[in-house]
Design a protein around this motif. Structure first.
Motif, mmCIF file in Angstrom:
data_model
loop_
_atom_site.group_PDB
_atom_site.id
_atom_site.type_symbol
_atom_site.label_atom_id
_atom_site.label_comp_id
_atom_site.label_asym_id
_atom_site.label_seq_id
_atom_site.Cartn_x
_atom_site.Cartn_y
_atom_site.Cartn_z
ATOM 1 N N THR A 1 0.794 -1.042 -0.060
ATOM 2 C CA THR A 1 0.010 0.024 0.090
ATOM 3 C C THR A 1 0.780 1.080 -0.023
ATOM 4 O OG1 THR A 1 -1.851 -1.126 1.169
ATOM 5 C CG2 THR A 1 -1.854 1.309 1.450
ATOM 6 N N PHE A 2 2.029 1.141 0.880
ATOM 7 C CA PHE A 2 2.801 2.336 0.746
ATOM 8 C C PHE A 2 3.252 2.494 -0.515
ATOM 9 C CE2 PHE A 2 7.217 4.022 0.711
ATOM 10 C CZ PHE A 2 6.919 5.286 1.402
ATOM 11 N N ASN A 3 3.830 1.605 -1.271
ATOM 12 C CA ASN A 3 4.152 1.825 -2.332
ATOM 13 C C ASN A 3 3.436 2.521 -3.564
ATOM 14 O OD1 ASN A 3 7.120 1.203 -1.664
ATOM 15 N ND2 ASN A 3 6.727 -1.026 -2.279
ATOM 16 N N ILE A 4 2.188 2.086 -3.546
ATOM 17 C CA ILE A 4 1.245 2.460 -4.290
ATOM 18 C C ILE A 4 1.101 3.888 -4.087
ATOM 19 C CG2 ILE A 4 -1.170 2.335 -5.035
ATOM 20 C CD1 ILE A 4 -1.043 -0.870 -4.442
ATOM 21 N N LEU A 5 0.776 4.073 -2.793
ATOM 22 C CA LEU A 5 0.562 5.515 -2.363
ATOM 23 C C LEU A 5 1.634 6.468 -2.852
ATOM 24 C CD1 LEU A 5 -1.461 4.956 0.869
ATOM 25 C CD2 LEU A 5 -2.458 5.703 -1.372
ATOM 26 N N ALA A 6 2.702 6.116 -2.634
ATOM 27 C CA ALA A 6 3.972 6.921 -2.919
ATOM 28 C C ALA A 6 4.152 7.200 -4.391
ATOM 29 C CB ALA A 6 5.283 6.292 -2.332
ATOM 30 N N GLY A 7 3.857 5.973 -5.069
ATOM 31 C CA GLY A 7 4.021 6.276 -6.709
ATOM 32 C C GLY A 7 2.809 7.058 -7.069
ATOM 33 N N GLU A 8 1.714 7.165 -6.535
ATOM 34 C CA GLU A 8 0.812 8.293 -6.807
ATOM 35 C C GLU A 8 1.053 9.909 -6.237
ATOM 36 O OE1 GLU A 8 -2.791 6.735 -4.950
ATOM 37 O OE2 GLU A 8 -3.077 5.266 -6.751
ATOM 38 N N GLY A 9 2.212 9.911 -5.752
ATOM 39 C CA GLY A 9 2.576 11.219 -5.252
ATOM 40 C C GLY A 9 1.794 11.553 -3.856
#
Length: 124
Positions: free
Chosen positions: A105-113
Motif C-alpha cells: 500500500t505504501f508503494n502504491i500511494l508513494a507512486g501516486e505522489g
C-alpha cells in the motif's frame, strides 16, 4: 520489445516486509521504523500495537502526512480507539494492516505522489 526500467522520483521504496524485518531500498531493517517517500526514521521505539502512545504518534505526525499506513506486524491488530481518534481528529487518515499489505500500500500511494507515512512495527 524495448523495456525501460523506471526509477521512482522518491527516495524510499519498500521491497518487502513481514513481522520481523523489512527491506527498504537495499537495506534490511529489523527494528520498527517510519518511512515516507522522502524520509526514513529508523529505530521507532514501538514493539507492539498495545504499546502505542501519543509520543509514538507524534513522531509520525511530525512528517506531516495526509495518510498514515500502520503495519502491525505479521497480523493485523487494531490500536486503541484513542490512538485512532488522535489521527482522525486531525483529519489524517489511518489504515491499519499487516506488514506485507502495508508495504504494498505504501508503494502504491508513494507512486501516486500522495503524502503518506508508513509506520512499521517489527517484532524482536
Amino acid at each position: 520489445m524495448q523495456l525501460n526500467h523506471e526509477f521512482p522520483d522518491y527516495a524510499y521504496t519498500l521491497r518487502g516486509a513481514d513481522g520481523r524485518s523489512a527491506r527498504v531500498n537495499d537495506r534490511e531493517l529489523v527494528r520498527s521504523f517510519i518511512v515516507t517517500p522522502q524520509t526514513l526514521v529508523e529505530d521507532w521505539p514501538v514493539h507492539a500495537v498495545a504499546g502505542l502512545e501519543q509520543a509514538h504518534l507524534d513522531a509520525v505526525l511530525a512528517l506531516e502526512p495526509v495518510l498514515i499506513v500502520l503495519g502491525t506486524g505479521a497480523t493485523q491488530v487494531f490500536p486503541s480507539q484513542q490512538f485512532m481518534a488522535a489521527c482522525l481528529s486531525r483529519g489524517i487518515g489511518l489504515e491499519v494492516m499487516n506488514n506485507p499489505a502495508a508495504a504494498r500500500t505504501f508503494n502504491i500511494l508513494a507512486g501516486e505522489g500522495r503524502k503518506v507515512a508508513a509506520a512499521f512495527i517489527l517484532e524482536r
